[in-house]
Write a protein that holds these residues in place. Structure first.
Motif, PDB file in Angstrom:
ATOM      1  N   ARG A 181      95.148 154.662 -30.672  1.00 41.78           N
ATOM      2  CA  ARG A 181      93.852 155.299 -30.449  1.00 41.78           C
ATOM      3  C   ARG A 181      92.934 155.269 -31.666  1.00 41.78           C
ATOM      4  O   ARG A 181      91.715 155.387 -31.530  1.00 41.78           O
ATOM      5  N   MET A 182      93.511 155.159 -32.863  1.00 43.63           N
ATOM      6  CA  MET A 182      92.711 155.225 -34.087  1.00 43.63           C
ATOM      7  C   MET A 182      92.721 153.868 -34.782  1.00 43.63           C
ATOM      8  O   MET A 182      93.580 153.581 -35.616  1.00 43.63           O
ATOM      9  N   LYS A 183      91.777 153.047 -34.402  1.00 42.29           N
ATOM     10  CA  LYS A 183      91.700 151.697 -34.972  1.00 42.29           C
ATOM     11  C   LYS A 183      91.048 151.730 -36.355  1.00 42.29           C
ATOM     12  O   LYS A 183      90.238 152.601 -36.657  1.00 42.29           O
ATOM     13  N   ASP A 184      91.418 150.759 -37.169  1.00 43.08           N
ATOM     14  CA  ASP A 184      90.798 150.611 -38.481  1.00 43.08           C
ATOM     15  C   ASP A 184      90.952 151.873 -39.336  1.00 43.08           C
ATOM     16  O   ASP A 184      90.010 152.320 -39.992  1.00 43.08           O
ATOM     17  N   THR A 210      87.992 153.948 -36.340  1.00 40.00           N
ATOM     18  CA  THR A 210      87.170 153.583 -35.179  1.00 40.00           C
ATOM     19  C   THR A 210      87.916 154.034 -33.933  1.00 40.00           C
ATOM     20  O   THR A 210      89.030 153.564 -33.677  1.00 40.00           O
ATOM     21  N   PRO A 211      87.352 154.957 -33.136  1.00 39.38           N
ATOM     22  CA  PRO A 211      88.070 155.478 -31.968  1.00 39.38           C
ATOM     23  C   PRO A 211      88.355 154.366 -30.956  1.00 39.38           C
ATOM     24  O   PRO A 211      87.501 153.540 -30.663  1.00 39.38           O
ATOM     25  N   GLY A 212      89.566 154.358 -30.442  1.00 31.24           N
ATOM     26  CA  GLY A 212      89.932 153.431 -29.380  1.00 31.24           C
ATOM     27  C   GLY A 212      89.868 154.110 -28.036  1.00 31.24           C
ATOM     28  O   GLY A 212      89.802 155.350 -27.954  1.00 31.24           O
ATOM     29  N   PRO A 213      89.878 153.365 -26.947  1.00 30.22           N
ATOM     30  CA  PRO A 213      89.778 153.971 -25.610  1.00 30.22           C
ATOM     31  C   PRO A 213      91.064 154.695 -25.218  1.00 30.22           C
ATOM     32  O   PRO A 213      92.152 154.359 -25.690  1.00 30.22           O
ATOM     33  N   ARG A 214      90.927 155.669 -24.352  1.00 26.73           N
ATOM     34  CA  ARG A 214      92.093 156.333 -23.782  1.00 26.73           C
ATOM     35  C   ARG A 214      92.816 155.367 -22.856  1.00 26.73           C
ATOM     36  O   ARG A 214      92.189 154.485 -22.254  1.00 26.73           O
ATOM     37  N   ARG A 215      94.122 155.522 -22.723  1.00 23.60           N
ATOM     38  CA  ARG A 215      94.852 154.683 -21.792  1.00 23.60           C
ATOM     39  C   ARG A 215      94.344 154.936 -20.369  1.00 23.60           C
ATOM     40  O   ARG A 215      94.208 156.067 -19.933  1.00 23.60           O
TER      41      ARG A 215
END
Length: 217
Positions: A181-184, A210-215
């Motif tokens: 969920r927490m990219k970069d 960078t926030p990632g999308p929820r599954r």
């Protein structure tokens, strides 16, 4: 927390709540003797500490370690299957519990030093987990290291951590979710250590990501 647990022990005992951990402990026997209220409360205290503090601090110090080793962090982003092995290296590298004291039960020679029965000893787990006689290149953080025989869960035998399997599961899930969920992920300020010579933990670890999308979103 101690007062709350003591109240629960008394309340559930008086109400005879049969299917509860308190009553199971109430009926338990050790060497033919039942546990006292104090022993039951202390047991819950152990669960609170062992199931929370150590794992929580390992998650924080482990993340800090990965931020300090960006190549390893990049590999885990690209290949999440490496996370279980990385957890073992984090456990070896961070050693949340730094030391415990023991009392020698018999005379013994260890490392050329004579130890007498009754001598007080201090075992440094952080040092044991970086023993150059056990680990190749012990001062290097390596997520590809063969599963290390580290000291994070104690010295083995009767003192081995009962929560080791749970801690490994919790840490694996935490890092799987964080990296999904927490990219970069990157440092965003100075980390602050918990003021303790016994436990290695963090009171502050600023990060940016960078926030990632929820599954399923």
């Amino acid at each position: 927390m101690g007062a709350y647990l003591a109240q629960q022990v008394i309340a559930q005992s008086e109400a005879a709540v049969e299917d509860s951990l308190v009553m199971r402990l109430r009926r338990a026997e050790v060497d033919g003797e039942e546990l006292t209220d104090l022993e039951i409360v202390m047991f819950f205290g152990l669960l609170t500490f062992a199931g929370n503090d150590t794992t929580r601090n390992t998650a924080a110090t482990g993340l800090r370690t990965l931020l300090e080793h960006p190549e390893a962090l990049r590999e885990l982003y690209e290949e999440p299957a490496l996370i279980p092995g990385a957890i073992e290296e984090i456990l070896r590298w961070t050693s949340v519990v730094q030391w415990f004291a023991r009392t020698a039960t018999r005379d013994v020679e260890l490392g050329g030093r004579q130890i007498r029965a009754g001598d007080k000893l201090v075992m440094w787990y952080g040092s044991g987990s970086r023993d150059e006689a056990v680990f190749d290149d012990a001062a290097t953080f390596d997520i590809h290291r063969p599963k290390p025989d580290h000291m994070a869960f104690g010295d083995g035998g009767r003192h081995f951590c009962l929560g080791a399997s749970l801690a490994r599961l919790e840490l694996r899930v935490i890092f799987e979710e964080v990296l999904d969920r927490m990219k970069d992920l990157r440092s965003d300020g100075a980390a602050e250590l918990v003021p303790s010579h016994w436990a290695y933990g963090l009171s502050k670890l600023p990060v940016a990501f960078t926030p990632g999308p929820r599954r399923g979103a």
